[in-house]
Design a protein around this motif. Structure first.
Motif, PDB file in Angstrom:
ATOM      1  N   UNK A  31      25.100  56.890  38.083  1.00 17.09           N
ATOM      2  CA  UNK A  31      24.208  55.661  37.523  1.00 17.09           C
ATOM      3  C   UNK A  31      24.668  54.660  38.064  1.00 17.09           C
ATOM      4  N   UNK A  32      25.329  54.446  38.955  1.00 19.88           N
ATOM      5  CA  UNK A  32      25.576  53.069  39.474  1.00 19.88           C
ATOM      6  C   UNK A  32      24.686  52.620  40.914  1.00 19.88           C
ATOM      7  N   UNK A  33      24.028  54.515  41.206  1.00 23.60           N
ATOM      8  CA  UNK A  33      23.142  54.138  42.791  1.00 23.60           C
ATOM      9  C   UNK A  33      22.043  54.401  41.580  1.00 23.60           C
ATOM     10  N   UNK A  34      21.192  54.741  40.364  1.00 22.69           N
ATOM     11  CA  UNK A  34      20.177  54.240  39.835  1.00 22.69           C
ATOM     12  C   UNK A  34      19.562  52.720  39.625  1.00 22.69           C
ATOM     13  N   UNK A  35      20.804  52.115  39.463  1.00 17.04           N
ATOM     14  CA  UNK A  35      21.119  50.466  39.094  1.00 17.04           C
ATOM     15  C   UNK A  35      20.733  49.843  40.462  1.00 17.04           C
ATOM     16  N   UNK A  76      20.015  50.721  50.324  1.00 19.33           N
ATOM     17  CA  UNK A  76      20.841  51.211  49.402  1.00 19.33           C
ATOM     18  C   UNK A  76      21.963  52.844  50.363  1.00 19.33           C
ATOM     19  N   UNK A  77      21.153  53.391  51.097  1.00 21.00           N
ATOM     20  CA  UNK A  77      21.537  54.782  52.076  1.00 21.00           C
ATOM     21  C   UNK A  77      23.035  53.906  52.319  1.00 21.00           C
ATOM     22  N   UNK A 116      25.258  51.223  51.834  1.00 26.41           N
ATOM     23  CA  UNK A 116      25.843  51.690  50.916  1.00 26.41           C
ATOM     24  C   UNK A 116      26.716  53.353  50.355  1.00 26.41           C
ATOM     25  N   UNK A 117      25.640  53.774  50.100  1.00 27.80           N
ATOM     26  CA  UNK A 117      25.866  55.064  49.745  1.00 27.80           C
ATOM     27  C   UNK A 117      26.675  56.166  50.438  1.00 27.80           C
ATOM     28  N   UNK A 118      25.777  55.841  51.485  1.00 28.73           N
ATOM     29  CA  UNK A 118      27.241  56.684  52.393  1.00 28.73           C
ATOM     30  C   UNK A 118      28.132  56.707  53.028  1.00 28.73           C
ATOM     31  N   UNK A 119      29.174  55.532  52.666  1.00 32.65           N
ATOM     32  CA  UNK A 119      30.402  55.439  53.021  1.00 32.65           C
ATOM     33  C   UNK A 119      31.725  56.233  51.454  1.00 32.65           C
ATOM     34  N   UNK A 120      30.251  55.737  50.741  1.00 30.80           N
ATOM     35  CA  UNK A 120      31.097  55.993  49.414  1.00 30.80           C
ATOM     36  C   UNK A 120      31.258  57.827  49.642  1.00 30.80           C
TER      37      UNK A 120
END
Length: 441
Positions: free
Chosen positions: A21-25, A150-151, A153-157
């Motif tokens: 949900x956070x990724x979609x937002x 977006x990536x 931010x997403x990759x470290x998570x």
């Protein structure tokens, strides 16, 4: 499944859902910001290009503008600009601008497909409609920027996911450690250890459970104490009639004639006393185990009194006692009560039985069924206050009694009254009277 595994399962399922949900937002907001940034640049570029065109009358379009060699990391193929006059002649364009289509009626942003690719084009009309400027950008350029942001931010998570799951597992184990400690303490306890649990050292969420368990331990302790007391008292009281019966049996085997008949009568009386004692012990045990929460039925006093009369009739006849029963008017029922009619009958039977046993022969026992109370009164001599205060103590009887008994009748009556929310009181204020009174607490 253990509580710890259940919590870990919930976290393992819910965390990816929350991240999705956070990724979609985040994707939606990033795309909005990127579109806003590039749309602003397209508008500024179109306005600057319109201002830079000095004359709308050009015979033919100038050659395309070639970019300089030092363009850095820019990809100019993703951008395009073009200027047309009112007759549709191309006044100016860059290398990619020739691909843009002139839309005379267009003004503002238009989504278009050029060369099989999606473009976002901004059309600007001159105030006098002499020129039309178009500034466009490939949609793929924007998608690349959005995905890159977006990536990043997403990759470290995603890389930190194992660390986060390990931290959550550690936190769950630490949070549940008081529960595990409490479980070990209970597992290591002896069966007879009913001491309260330490409530101060447990978390606030576990204190209601610990308090409830302490209450359970307390009730079990009281139950065990009653059972031990009952067993000890029963063993003590049964020893005397059994010894008496054994002695009478030895005497009976050696006698003949009238003496044997007298011994048989005493032996039969001993059996009656033993039967009465065992019956009262069983009744007392059941009364101790009675649960007030199960008493939800209206008591039928008439059925209870009828049963009491049938049970004590042999005693009344033997002692020539008259039983008088007084009822309230029909519109005023006797002592409304929720309970068990059988138990109430046992309560009244013990009261009437005691009143008949200790009343003078040939006298009267009165049972008064009133709206607010029930009274059992006999014509016995008044009792001293200290004697009345001892009534209800188990296996305790006033001195000088001729009638047989075990001293349990009043104890049984008090326990049944307590279960039904009634108070049992004795008084001897009236001359030559002893009265037992039942009323609501």
């Amino acid at each position: 499944m253990s509580l710890q595994r259940r919590l870990m399962l919930y976290l393992a399922v819910c965390a990816p859902l929350v991240w999705a949900l956070a990724f979609a937002f985040s994707l939606d907001r990033t795309r909005h910001e990127v579109d806003e940034l590039f749309d602003t640049e397209l508008i500024r570029l179109a306005r600057q290009l319109q201002a830079s065109v000095a004359s709308p009358s050009v015979a033919q379009a100038p050659p395309p503008v070639r970019p300089s060699r030092d363009a850095g990391s820019a990809d100019l193929r993703d951008l395009a600009v073009a200027v047309w006059d009112a007759q549709g002649r191309l006044l100016a364009n860059d290398r990619e601008g020739a691909q843009l289509r002139r839309l005379p009626a267009a003004s503002g942003f238009v989504e278009d497909t050029i060369g099989g690719e999606r473009w976002r084009v901004y059309y600007l009309q001159a105030a006098d409609s002499s020129r039309q400027v178009a500034a466009g950008q490939k949609a793929a350029e924007r998608d690349e920027v959005v995905s890159g942001l977006v990536l990043s931010q997403l990759v470290p998570w995603l890389l930190m996911l194992p660390v986060l799951l390990a931290a959550m597992a550690w936190g769950v184990r630490r949070a549940l450690s008081p529960l595990n400690t409490l479980s070990r303490q209970l597992a290591q306890r002896r069966a007879d250890d009913l001491a309260p649990l330490p409530a101060r050292s447990v978390p606030a969420e576990l204190r209601p459970l610990v308090t409830a368990m302490d209450g359970l331990f307390s009730r079990i302790s009281e139950l065990l104490a009653r059972e031990r007391r009952f067993t000890a008292d029963a063993a003590h009281e049964l020893r005397t009639p059994i010894a008496f019966l054994r002695m009478q049996w030895d005497v009976l085997r050696q006698l003949q004639g009238p003496q044997r008949q007298l011994a048989e009568a005493k032996f039969e009386g001993g059996l009656d006393r033993l039967e009465r004692l065992v019956t009262q012990l069983l009744t007392l045990s059941r009364a101790d185990a009675a649960d007030a929460a199960r008493l939800t039925t209206e008591v039928d006093w008439r059925a209870a009194v009828e049963q009491v009369v049938n049970d004590v009739l042999p005693l009344l006849r033997r002692r020539r006692i008259e039983l008088a029963c007084e009822w309230p008017p029909a519109d005023r029922p006797a002592l409304p009560l929720l309970g068990d009619t059988e138990w109430v009958a046992a309560l009244l039977r013990n009261l009437v039985d005691n009143a008949a046993r200790y009343a003078p022969q040939g006298s009267t026992v009165t049972l008064r069924m009133q709206r607010g109370s029930i009274e059992v009164e006999n014509e016995a001599p008044g009792a001293a206050p200290e004697t009345l205060s001892q009534l209800g103590a188990r296996f305790t009887r006033p001195a000088g009694q001729q009638e047989s008994g075990s001293g349990l009748g009043v104890s049984i009556a008090r326990r049944i009254a307590e279960v039904h929310g009634l108070a049992l009181e004795y008084d001897s204020e009236a001359p030559g009277r002893v009265r037992a009174v039942l009323r609501h607490r």
